[in-house]
Design a protein around this motif. Sequence first.
Motif, PDB file in Angstrom:
ATOM      1  N   ALA A 254    -104.777  12.605 -65.605  1.00 40.61           N
ATOM      2  CA  ALA A 254    -105.190  13.974 -65.925  1.00 40.61           C
ATOM      3  C   ALA A 254    -106.137  14.508 -64.861  1.00 40.61           C
ATOM      4  N   ARG A 255    -106.999  13.628 -64.336  1.00 41.73           N
ATOM      5  CA  ARG A 255    -107.936  14.023 -63.284  1.00 41.73           C
ATOM      6  C   ARG A 255    -107.187  14.459 -62.035  1.00 41.73           C
ATOM      7  N   LYS A 256    -106.171  13.691 -61.649  1.00 39.42           N
ATOM      8  CA  LYS A 256    -105.400  14.022 -60.444  1.00 39.42           C
ATOM      9  C   LYS A 256    -104.688  15.367 -60.600  1.00 39.42           C
ATOM     10  N   ILE A 257    -104.129  15.615 -61.785  1.00 43.37           N
ATOM     11  CA  ILE A 257    -103.441  16.885 -62.038  1.00 43.37           C
ATOM     12  C   ILE A 257    -104.439  18.038 -61.986  1.00 43.37           C
ATOM     13  N   LEU A 258    -105.608  17.834 -62.590  1.00 40.32           N
ATOM     14  CA  LEU A 258    -106.634  18.874 -62.613  1.00 40.32           C
ATOM     15  C   LEU A 258    -107.123  19.203 -61.211  1.00 40.32           C
ATOM     16  N   LEU A 259    -107.282  18.172 -60.373  1.00 41.70           N
ATOM     17  CA  LEU A 259    -107.772  18.410 -59.014  1.00 41.70           C
ATOM     18  C   LEU A 259    -106.720  19.092 -58.143  1.00 41.70           C
ATOM     19  N   VAL A 260    -105.464  18.874 -58.431  1.00 42.40           N
ATOM     20  CA  VAL A 260    -104.403  19.592 -57.707  1.00 42.40           C
ATOM     21  C   VAL A 260    -104.445  21.078 -58.057  1.00 42.40           C
ATOM     22  N   MET A 261    -104.695  21.362 -59.335  1.00 38.09           N
ATOM     23  CA  MET A 261    -104.745  22.745 -59.798  1.00 38.09           C
ATOM     24  C   MET A 261    -106.062  23.425 -59.430  1.00 38.09           C
ATOM     25  N   LEU A 262    -107.156  22.666 -59.507  1.00 34.77           N
ATOM     26  CA  LEU A 262    -108.490  23.226 -59.242  1.00 34.77           C
ATOM     27  C   LEU A 262    -109.234  22.321 -58.258  1.00 34.77           C
ATOM     28  N   PRO A 263    -108.875  22.334 -56.974  1.00 27.15           N
ATOM     29  CA  PRO A 263    -109.461  21.408 -55.988  1.00 27.15           C
ATOM     30  C   PRO A 263    -110.966  21.560 -55.810  1.00 27.15           C
ATOM     31  N   PHE A 264    -111.531  22.717 -56.169  1.00 22.24           N
ATOM     32  CA  PHE A 264    -112.969  22.904 -55.988  1.00 22.24           C
ATOM     33  C   PHE A 264    -113.791  22.039 -56.944  1.00 22.24           C
ATOM     34  N   LEU A 265    -113.120  21.362 -57.918  1.00 27.15           N
ATOM     35  CA  LEU A 265    -113.827  20.483 -58.854  1.00 27.15           C
ATOM     36  C   LEU A 265    -113.977  19.055 -58.328  1.00 27.15           C
ATOM     37  N   SER A 266    -113.588  18.833 -57.089  1.00 24.99           N
ATOM     38  CA  SER A 266    -113.575  17.469 -56.552  1.00 24.99           C
ATOM     39  C   SER A 266    -114.954  16.819 -56.539  1.00 24.99           C
ATOM     40  N   ASP A 267    -116.020  17.631 -56.500  1.00 21.90           N
ATOM     41  CA  ASP A 267    -117.373  17.072 -56.462  1.00 21.90           C
ATOM     42  C   ASP A 267    -118.023  17.002 -57.844  1.00 21.90           C
ATOM     43  N   ALA A 268    -117.295  17.363 -58.875  1.00 26.23           N
ATOM     44  CA  ALA A 268    -117.859  17.347 -60.225  1.00 26.23           C
ATOM     45  C   ALA A 268    -118.137  15.913 -60.672  1.00 26.23           C
ATOM     46  N   VAL A 269    -119.366  15.656 -61.134  1.00 28.00           N
ATOM     47  CA  VAL A 269    -119.760  14.303 -61.533  1.00 28.00           C
ATOM     48  C   VAL A 269    -118.915  13.797 -62.685  1.00 28.00           C
ATOM     49  N   VAL A 270    -118.562  14.713 -63.608  1.00 23.90           N
ATOM     50  CA  VAL A 270    -117.811  14.298 -64.789  1.00 23.90           C
ATOM     51  C   VAL A 270    -116.437  13.750 -64.432  1.00 23.90           C
ATOM     52  N   LEU A 271    -115.948  14.084 -63.233  1.00 27.07           N
ATOM     53  CA  LEU A 271    -114.636  13.610 -62.813  1.00 27.07           C
ATOM     54  C   LEU A 271    -114.735  12.383 -61.911  1.00 27.07           C
ATOM     55  N   ASP A 272    -115.941  11.872 -61.722  1.00 22.40           N
ATOM     56  CA  ASP A 272    -116.116  10.677 -60.895  1.00 22.40           C
ATOM     57  C   ASP A 272    -115.468   9.477 -61.578  1.00 22.40           C
ATOM     58  N   HIS A 273    -114.880   8.590 -60.800  1.00 21.01           N
ATOM     59  CA  HIS A 273    -114.164   7.434 -61.361  1.00 21.01           C
ATOM     60  C   HIS A 273    -115.099   6.499 -62.112  1.00 21.01           C
ATOM     61  N   HIS A 274    -116.350   6.406 -61.689  1.00 28.60           N
ATOM     62  CA  HIS A 274    -117.312   5.563 -62.396  1.00 28.60           C
ATOM     63  C   HIS A 274    -117.568   6.094 -63.811  1.00 28.60           C
ATOM     64  N   VAL A 275    -117.699   7.426 -63.910  1.00 34.05           N
ATOM     65  CA  VAL A 275    -117.924   8.053 -65.212  1.00 34.05           C
ATOM     66  C   VAL A 275    -116.703   7.870 -66.107  1.00 34.05           C
ATOM     67  N   ILE A 276    -115.512   7.999 -65.527  1.00 34.71           N
ATOM     68  CA  ILE A 276    -114.277   7.803 -66.298  1.00 34.71           C
ATOM     69  C   ILE A 276    -114.202   6.379 -66.831  1.00 34.71           C
ATOM     70  N   LEU A 277    -114.535   5.411 -65.981  1.00 35.75           N
ATOM     71  CA  LEU A 277    -114.536   4.012 -66.413  1.00 35.75           C
ATOM     72  C   LEU A 277    -115.503   3.806 -67.573  1.00 35.75           C
ATOM     73  N   SER A 278    -116.695   4.377 -67.458  1.00 32.71           N
ATOM     74  CA  SER A 278    -117.697   4.194 -68.498  1.00 32.71           C
ATOM     75  C   SER A 278    -117.286   4.866 -69.808  1.00 32.71           C
ATOM     76  N   LEU A 279    -116.814   6.110 -69.732  1.00 31.80           N
ATOM     77  CA  LEU A 279    -116.453   6.844 -70.943  1.00 31.80           C
ATOM     78  C   LEU A 279    -115.280   6.192 -71.675  1.00 31.80           C
ATOM     79  N   THR A 280    -114.286   5.729 -70.938  1.00 26.82           N
ATOM     80  CA  THR A 280    -113.129   5.108 -71.584  1.00 26.82           C
ATOM     81  C   THR A 280    -113.459   3.720 -72.124  1.00 26.82           C
ATOM     82  N   THR A 281    -114.523   3.110 -71.589  1.00 30.51           N
ATOM     83  CA  THR A 281    -114.978   1.824 -72.127  1.00 30.51           C
ATOM     84  C   THR A 281    -115.815   2.034 -73.386  1.00 30.51           C
ATOM     85  N   CYS A 282    -116.660   3.063 -73.354  1.00 30.13           N
ATOM     86  CA  CYS A 282    -117.550   3.317 -74.492  1.00 30.13           C
ATOM     87  C   CYS A 282    -116.817   3.908 -75.690  1.00 30.13           C
ATOM     88  N   PHE A 283    -115.686   4.549 -75.471  1.00 31.65           N
ATOM     89  CA  PHE A 283    -114.937   5.136 -76.578  1.00 31.65           C
ATOM     90  C   PHE A 283    -113.708   4.283 -76.876  1.00 31.65           C
TER      91      PHE A 283
END
Length: 228
Positions: free
Chosen positions: A152-181
């Motif tokens: 979903a992140r890859k699709i979103l960045l293709v559509m909205l490339p200016f979000l590439s620096d968003a912290v919420v889309l960082d791979h570390h955050v994704i790893l943590s959120l999917t582990t905690c939930f």
Amino acid sequence: FGTLTGGVVESVREVQGLSMRWHMITGAMFWGLCFIQVFLQWLRHGEFAWIHRRCGQAALILWFLVVGPTAAYLSLYCDAGPSQLAMAGFSIVSLDTTLYGSYFLWRGWLVARRRERGADSLVLHGKAMRIGIAFSMSIVWQRPLQLAVICARKILLVMLPFLSDAVVLDHHVILSLTTCFPSAFMFLAMFDGPWSLCLIKTMGLNSHDTEELFGSPHPSLPELLFWR
């Protein structure tokens, strides 16, 4: 996942890559042995019962010598990325699953070794071992969720490339959120550790089972404080 994230997270090219390789290889072996224990029930009795016992012993040796320690190590020694708070959540939940898995595997082994109630002890042994294995497999439902979020992140960045620096889309955050939930919410309901009512009900334990499994009819104050 190291390849999918460009080597950002969980890559064997990281400093802890050797530990990660050992963890993946021995973890797969551990789960293979657990499959034999849980699903090949005809091996528990008769002339082939020795296979069940030896596979169980080998699984415990793998867990306590390699799989468990490397899981704890990889939970603590991981690249934090831009959000140390997010990866702190990953470390806490990962350590919790390792601790609970180790606890129930150890207590289950003790129950089988002592057999205080004969056949009932072996039934309890099976329950303890299965819940211990289940804790070790938290990654089984985390990985598909992480993959879906990465896609979903890859699709979103293709559509909205200016979000590439968003912290919420960082791979570390994704790893943590999917582990905690949803693991973090589950652990919140287990305030008293293995003595938590939700866990006892899930395992279907009665008062005799809890006393044999935990070694006492009631938890001590230091034990409750430790788990809390």
